[in-house]
Structures are given as structure tokens and as C-alpha cells.
Design an enzyme around this catalytic site. Structure first.
Site, PDB file in Angstrom:
ATOM      1  N   HIS A   1       0.770  -1.135   0.117  1.00  0.00           N
ATOM      2  CA  HIS A   1       0.088  -0.011  -0.263  1.00  0.00           C
ATOM      3  C   HIS A   1       0.846   1.125  -0.010  1.00  0.00           C
ATOM      4  O   HIS A   1       1.938   1.548   0.692  1.00  0.00           O
ATOM      5  CB  HIS A   1      -0.949   0.067   1.082  1.00  0.00           C
ATOM      6  CG  HIS A   1      -0.219   0.102   2.519  1.00  0.00           C
ATOM      7  ND1 HIS A   1       0.012   1.266   3.096  1.00  0.00           N
ATOM      8  CD2 HIS A   1       0.127  -0.838   3.488  1.00  0.00           C
ATOM      9  CE1 HIS A   1       0.360   1.153   4.239  1.00  0.00           C
ATOM     10  NE2 HIS A   1       0.635  -0.192   4.587  1.00  0.00           N
TER      11      HIS A   1
ATOM     12  N   ASP B   1      -0.402   4.555   0.588  1.00  0.00           N
ATOM     13  CA  ASP B   1      -0.735   5.446   1.709  1.00  0.00           C
ATOM     14  C   ASP B   1      -0.037   5.196   2.935  1.00  0.00           C
ATOM     15  O   ASP B   1       0.536   4.313   3.367  1.00  0.00           O
ATOM     16  CB  ASP B   1      -2.278   5.248   1.868  1.00  0.00           C
ATOM     17  CG  ASP B   1      -2.635   4.135   2.273  1.00  0.00           C
ATOM     18  OD1 ASP B   1      -2.363   3.040   1.662  1.00  0.00           O
ATOM     19  OD2 ASP B   1      -3.566   4.001   3.188  1.00  0.00           O
TER      20      ASP B   1
ATOM     21  N   GLU C   1      -5.291   1.353   2.221  1.00  0.00           N
ATOM     22  CA  GLU C   1      -4.938   0.249   3.314  1.00  0.00           C
ATOM     23  C   GLU C   1      -5.196   0.911   4.729  1.00  0.00           C
ATOM     24  O   GLU C   1      -5.631   0.096   5.531  1.00  0.00           O
ATOM     25  CB  GLU C   1      -3.683  -0.352   3.139  1.00  0.00           C
ATOM     26  CG  GLU C   1      -3.514  -1.666   3.867  1.00  0.00           C
ATOM     27  CD  GLU C   1      -2.832  -1.608   5.169  1.00  0.00           C
ATOM     28  OE1 GLU C   1      -2.828  -2.404   6.054  1.00  0.00           O
ATOM     29  OE2 GLU C   1      -2.604  -0.552   5.455  1.00  0.00           O
TER      30      GLU C   1
END
Length: 448
Positions: free
Chosen positions: A114, A116, A181
Site C-alpha cells: 500500500h 498510503d 490500506e
């Protein structure tokens, strides 16, 4: 541990090339940190630099010989599930899927990560700019170095190295970098709807090079209790004749009941897991009242609920857990006249499924062998929280485990989500090596 052979000319070439690319690995991690991809907190929050980061990775992976698809899901692409809010969009937040095709006849392997990161606030508390990665004493500092842009850099460099050396794996090697996520896993869920699937997956979340095979599910909820306003410096009177009622105080029976349920879960042998902590219910935020001299008219308490794979229903979700919590609150309020007449309300939002992969699965033994070849003795662990590996395992029939770099400081406290987040550069390199060696081993032969 399975008898996995991690020797041979390809292994030696890969390890030597990754040693040579150590600085490239650090540079790529720092480049990813520089993209502000702080996770959103709501469906309508504006994007940041997610698109720029995915384009950066896409260019690298195409240059390495992969076919790459960067796509922006539509809200209708997400399957209906308790995991994500209805109608959530992805404007400015594309997903990436890259494929290095195999020669045929082997297992396919997916690397998933992920992009983020959690908020870097308060930035003033950092020793250096959280979005300008800095090397100090063998560590790389910056937001996301540990969770998990370092892991993404490791999986990209591992795949690039295999391709640069002309090593064609029998099975396809896929890379999926996803958004959200840290919020609810929407990016990986959208990637699955787009067609991402493999015989096995590795998610290089920070694990200290241990192998995480199990994780708890998460259920987010809000308890709302009504009161009735009145002047706090006057006796409230009888509620049945219009007297004031303190909503904050009226949350106590429900909170006491939830604490008792948490303790029952912890003491129940049926909720004992060899790798995971017991299920839990934790009140995490509270909001109540309108003015400091007024009895509060309402009170809201946010709940973080974690639950074990054994507690999941047939679909993998928390319907039984929700029912237990609702019954505990209802029973606790039955003796209170106001709460009987004005029942507390429980609403549920984010729900993330638990998952577990058998420790004898080939993806587990391949990682054990890879780490062992690097002089590590990895532990088989559980994740008290949640990762996208659960989505892959539960919803895509892609058994997924985690292995990645630095997760803890020398005192045992976590490095992720902290001020001065960092990654050990030696661990970063070891992760890239373990991923490459696992790919060499795991893609051999047909799935069993």
C-alpha cells in the site's frame, strides 16, 4: 521448516546484484517518501500525490520489462461488502498492476503493497522533515519508510533485479501497489475486482523479517446514547416528568458491559489462538455535551473491535460479533428506566476480515527458506491488527502472508505510525533479497 534449497548460480547472482543495488534501493525508498500520500479519512477527501507516485513506479517497471496498468476504479467496481463505504471513489487515487510474464507451468506470485501513509503530524516533533527521507547511522528516516514504502521499494527492486539478470521465472510475477490500506483496504479490494489474482502473495509489511500468517479482523462502531439537556447547576429532577438526563453518565452501563464482554472473550478457551491476542473491544474516542454548564443531550463513543478468524461468520465477516455486542448493551440497559425508554444505538462502519494461512503452505516455507539463506531464523507470527494480506486471502483465494523490514525499535516498541519513523537499511536490503529468493523458489512447479 521445509527443506527448501536456496543455492545455485541464480541465487548467487541475485544476491550479488542486490548488494550492488543497495544505494538504488535506499534512493527509491526516499523517492517514494517524498510523495505525500497521507491516507484520507473520508470518502470525499481530496487526493494528494497518489497518482504521481504510481506513475513514477509505472515508468520504472515498464523500463524493467513489465506490462503495467495504472487504472482508476469507479465506485461501482467495488464489490458490495462491509469493508468499504458505499459509493467510495478513487479520483486521483489510481491502482497499479504490473506483470512480469513467466515461461509457463509455474505458480504465479503476487507482491502487494500500500502506498498510503498515516499523518505525519505533529511535524514539528520530527528530527527531520518527514517527507524528505534522511539517512542517519544506518537508518533511513521518514514517514512511510517502515510502513510501507520501504517494503514497496524492496519488492520493486527485487523484481527489477530478476528481470535485469535475464531470469525468467516459470510462473508470472505480479506487482500491485494500492491505496487506502490505512483506511479500509479499498485499493486492494478494487484491484481484486479488476482481476488481480495469484497462486500466492507476499505483502512486505514491516515484520522484522519474520513471517506473519494470521491476523485479526477489525470492526469499527459507534455507540450513541441520548440524554436530555438542562442547567447543570440545578438538580435535574425526574426524567419521567421532563427532568434533565446526563448522556455521558448514561453511557456507563453500556461501557461496563462491553468491558465485561471483553474480559469474557479473553478468558474463553474457544478464543485462544497460538499466534494472536484475544479479541477485544476498546472505546477509542468520546464526544458528548454542548456547553459546560448544561447536562449533555447526547454522547457518542467510538469502538475499535478486533476479532479472531474463529469468530468470523461463514462469509468471513463479523455478524456474530456484532450480535454479541448489541446483546450485551441491550441487556445492560434493561434495568435503567431512561435507557429502556431511549435505547442506546450501535452503528457499524469499517469492517475488515480476519485471515489465516496454514504454516505449511508453500508461500510460508518459501519465505522461511529465503530468510534462512540470509542467516535469519524467522518466527511464525500473528498480526494483532490487519493488513491487505487478509483481503487477498479471504476474498481472492490468494493465500497471502507478510514479511518485511524493521518493525520494532531496540526497546521493542513499534517504529510504524510514530514520530521519527525509520527503517534499518540492512533490513531493507534483506527484505529485497528474501522476496527475490522466495520468487525463485515459489514459482517453480504447479500449485499443489
Amino acid at each position: 521448516m521445509a527443506d527448501v534449497q536456496m543455492t545455485g548460480p541464480d541465487t548467487e547472482k541475485v544476491l550479488a546484484e542486490l548488494d550492488r543495488r543497495r544505494d538504488d534501493l535506499v534512493t527509491l525508498t526516499a523517492e517514494l517518501v517524498a510523495f505525500d500520500t497521507t491516507v484520507r479519512g473520508s470518502a470525499d477527501e481530496r487526493h494528494r500525490s497518489e497518482h504521481d507516485l504510481q506513475d513514477h513506479l509505472a515508468g520504472r517497471l515498464r523500463a524493467a520489462g513489465a506490462t503495467v496498468d495504472v487504472f482508476t476504479p469507479k465506485p461501482s467496481d467495488l464489490p458490495r461488502s462491509p469493508q468499504t463505504p458505499q459509493g467510495v471513489g478513487f479520483d486521483g487515487r489510481p491502482q497499479l498492476i504490473a506483470r512480469f510474464p513467466g515461461t509457463g507451468g509455474g505458480r504465479s506470485l503476487l507482491f502487494n503493497g500500500h502506498i498510503d501513509v498515516v499523518s505525519a503530524e505533529p511535524k514539528k516533533a520530527w528530527s527531520s522533515d518527514p517527507f524528505r527521507a534522511e539517512v542517519r547511522e544506518g537508518r533511513l528516516y521518514g514517514r512511510g519508510t517502515c510502513d510501507m514504502k520501504g517494503g514497496i521499494a524492496a519488492m520493486v527492486i527485487a523484481a527489477e533485479t530478476l528481470a535485469a539478470l535475464g531470469i525468467r521465472l516459470p510462473g508470472d510475477l505480479l506487482i500491485n501497489t494500492a491505496t487506502d490500506e490505512e483506511w479500509n483496504g479499498a485499493g486492494t479490494l478494487a484491484s481484486l475486482a479488476y482481476g488481480v489474482k495469484a497462486d500466492a502473495a507476499i505483502v512486505p509489511e514491516p515484520t522484522d523479517l519474520d513471517v506473519v500468517t494470521a491476523q485479526r479482523g477489525i470492526l469499527g462502531g459507534t455507540l450513541t446514547v441520548d440524554g436530555r439537556p438542562g442547567h447543570a447547576e440545578y438538580p435535574p429532577g425526574d426524567w419521567r416528568t421532563g427532568g434533565a438526563v446526563n448522556a455521558i453518565e448514561k453511557t456507563l452501563p453500556a461501557l461496563t458491559a462491553l468491558q465485561a464482554l471483553r474480559e469474557r472473550w479473553a478468558d474463553d478457551p474457544a478464543h485462544t489462538h497460538p499466534l494472536l491476542p484475544p479479541p477485544s473491544i476498546v472505546p477509542t474516542t468520546i464526544k458528548g455535551g454542548e456547553w459546560w454548564v448544561t447536562y449533555p443531550a447526547s454522547c457518542e463513543v467510538c469502538l475499535d473491535v478486533t476479532y479472531l478468524p474463529v469468530q468470523a461468520d461463514a462469509g468471513g465477516w463479523a455478524s456474530g460479533v456484532r450480535a454479541e455486542i448489541e446483546a450485551a448493551v441491550r441487556d445492560a440497559c434493561a434495568a435503567d428506566g431512561w435507557l429502556t425508554a431511549h435505547p442506546p444505538r450501535l452503528t457499524w462502519d469499517t469492517e475488515l476480515p480476519p485471515a489465516e494461512v496454514d504454516r505449511t503452505h508453500r508461500v510460508v516455507t518459501a519465505l522461511e527458506g529465503a530468510a534462512g539463506a540470509l542467516g535469519r531464523t524467522p518466527r511464525i507470527l500473528g498480526e494483532p491488527s490487519w493488513t491487505d494480506a487478509a483481503t487477498l486471502t479471504r476474498l481472492a483465494d490468494t493465500p497471502a502472508v507478510c514479511l518485511g523490514p524493521t518493525a520494532t525499535r531496540p526497546d521493542g516498541s513499534p517504529t510504524l505510525h510514530t514520530i521519527d519513523e525509520y527503517i534499518e537499511i540492512d533490513d531493507l536490503l534483506a527484505t529485497a533479497k528474501a522476496l527475490a529468493l522466495a520468487a525463485l523458489d515459489l514459482t517453480e512447479g504447479l500449485p499443489s
